[in-house]
Design a protein around this motif. Structure first.
Motif, short mmCIF file in Angstrom:
data_model
loop_
_atom_site.label_atom_id
_atom_site.label_comp_id
_atom_site.label_asym_id
_atom_site.label_seq_id
_atom_site.Cartn_x
_atom_site.Cartn_y
_atom_site.Cartn_z
N TYR A 1 0.84 -1.20 0.00
CA TYR A 1 0.00 0.00 0.00
C TYR A 1 0.88 1.25 0.00
CZ TYR A 1 0.95 0.15 5.04
OH TYR A 1 1.57 0.20 6.27
N SER B 1 2.28 4.89 1.08
CA SER B 1 2.39 5.63 2.34
C SER B 1 2.99 6.99 1.97
CB SER B 1 3.28 4.77 3.26
OG SER B 1 4.04 5.51 4.14
N ALA C 1 -1.24 4.86 6.97
CA ALA C 1 -1.65 4.94 5.56
C ALA C 1 -2.42 3.70 5.12
CB ALA C 1 -0.42 5.14 4.67
N LYS C 2 -2.29 2.64 5.89
CA LYS C 2 -3.02 1.41 5.54
C LYS C 2 -4.52 1.60 5.67
CE LYS C 2 -2.04 -2.27 8.00
NZ LYS C 2 -1.20 -3.41 8.46
N LEU D 1 -6.20 4.34 4.94
CA LEU D 1 -6.81 5.30 3.99
C LEU D 1 -7.83 4.57 3.12
CD1 LEU D 1 -3.77 7.41 2.64
CD2 LEU D 1 -5.55 8.12 4.26
N PRO E 1 -9.82 3.55 -0.22
CA PRO E 1 -9.31 3.43 -1.59
C PRO E 1 -9.47 4.71 -2.40
CG PRO E 1 -10.55 1.48 -1.00
CD PRO E 1 -10.69 2.43 0.16
N GLU F 1 -9.51 7.82 -1.39
CA GLU F 1 -8.57 8.83 -0.92
C GLU F 1 -7.15 8.49 -1.41
OE1 GLU F 1 -8.69 11.66 0.17
OE2 GLU F 1 -6.76 12.05 1.13
N ARG F 2 -6.82 7.21 -1.33
CA ARG F 2 -5.52 6.74 -1.84
C ARG F 2 -5.37 7.13 -3.32
NH1 ARG F 2 -4.81 0.60 0.16
NH2 ARG F 2 -4.39 1.34 2.25
N ARG G 1 -4.88 10.85 -3.87
CA ARG G 1 -3.54 11.36 -3.56
C ARG G 1 -2.53 10.91 -4.62
NH1 ARG G 1 -2.35 11.38 2.89
NH2 ARG G 1 -4.47 11.72 3.56
N TYR H 1 5.06 9.07 -2.84
CA TYR H 1 4.74 8.04 -1.84
C TYR H 1 5.72 6.88 -1.93
CZ TYR H 1 2.50 5.82 -5.87
OH TYR H 1 2.26 5.28 -7.11
#
Ligand code: GLU
Length: 289
Positions: A96, A98, A132-133, A135, A137, A139-140, A143, A150
């Motif tokens: 994922y 971060s 960050a895990k 967050l 999907p 929002e991920r 970003r 990241y």
């Protein structure tokens, strides 16, 4: 098939006595086993690696009397391999993004530490708290699409569930001097970084993939990397790669009793050479005769 050994320095400084021990042990063990010796330049970190250090590695090793197979593998020429493996781990749902800076991570850790002691990895760094895990999907994706830098981290809990129990064969010495089968403990490292903001791979990912790509059967390296082997075994299992044998050797300590750093000029091989030392003096200095 003859065994395959490798010496894998990073060109971010001049080689010192610790590197000499590692390189000479690899060469001695390869010769004794009728094996092959490879040299790998671990140059994923473009901000710290310099061409003149790479040139100096070849010069210093040649002076020491080492010969190795050509071509030399340079990690900076294999980013596609690392990206491909990240894609596979991503498809398994095991990594994922971060987005935090170092300072932000330090603040997240400090907030936890204000409540209770927070775990450290085997190198003494606090584990990543995993924010960050969580967050969502969307929002991920937002970003990532915004171009925010990241790192990609391994979801350690998920990865360990998938891999199950792992061991490795140690022919050198563990922390208490023992040899034999060790149980891997990757959880001690938490959600490790597998690709960095500035490079499509991390040390752990690149070293694991390169050892497999080069058919390395015997990893001989300093005991400062003993615990990292747990992460390497996990990645080998997840990516379907063979497990080499591992041989972690003692470290050469400086006058202050600490592991030699790149900046310890007094122990740099080229300084010793300039001061008149011979290759056999270096063998003696690192305890090989
Ligand atoms: N490139 C690493 C170093 O310079 C060594 C990696 C390894 O032997 O696994 O310390």
């Amino acid at each position: 098939m003859p065994p395959v050994y490798r010496f894998a320095p990073s060109p971010n400084g001049y080689l010192h006595l610790g590197h000499a021990l590692s390189a000479l042990l690899n060469a001695d063990m390869a010769r004794a086993a009728g094996g092959r010796l490879l040299l790998r330049i671990e140059d994923i970190d473009a901000s710290r690696c310099r061409p003149e250090f790479e040139t100096a590695i070849y010069e210093d090793l040649t002076w020491l009397g080492l010969t190795w197979e050509q071509p030399v593998r340079r990690q900076s020429e294999h980013f596609d391999l690392y990206r491909d493996a990240l894609g596979r781990l991503d498809a398994m749902g095991l990594i994922y993004p971060s987005f935090e800076s170092r300072a932000e991570i330090a603040a997240l850790v400090a907030a936890r530490e204000a409540q209770a002691p927070w775990p450290r990895d085997p190198d003494g760094a606090p584990l990543y708290p995993g924010d960050a895990k969580t967050l969502l999907p969307a929002e991920r994706a937002r970003r990532v699409a915004s171009g925010a830098p990241y790192a990609m981290r391994l979801d350690m809990a998920a990865a360990m569930t998938r891999a199950g129990a792992l061991t490795w064969l140690e022919t050198g010495a563990g922390p208490r001097g023992e040899t034999g089968t060790f149980i891997a403990d990757p959880a001690a490292w938490g959600d490790v970084i597998l690709s960095r903001k500035d490079a499509p791979g991390s040390y752990h990912l690149a070293v694991t993939l390169d050892d497999a790509a080069q058919g390395v059967t015997d990893v001989v390296r300093g005991s400062d990397l003993f615990h990292a082997t747990s992460v390497h075994r996990l990645l080998q299992c997840l990516l379907g790669l063979p497990a080499p044998r591992y041989h972690h050797h003692r470290l050469i300590l400086g006058a202050d009793g600490r592991k030699l750093g790149k900046s310890t000029q007094a122990t740099a091989l080229r300084e010793r050479r300039a001061a008149g030392a011979t290759p056999s003096d270096i063998r003696k200095a690192v305890g090989l005769d």
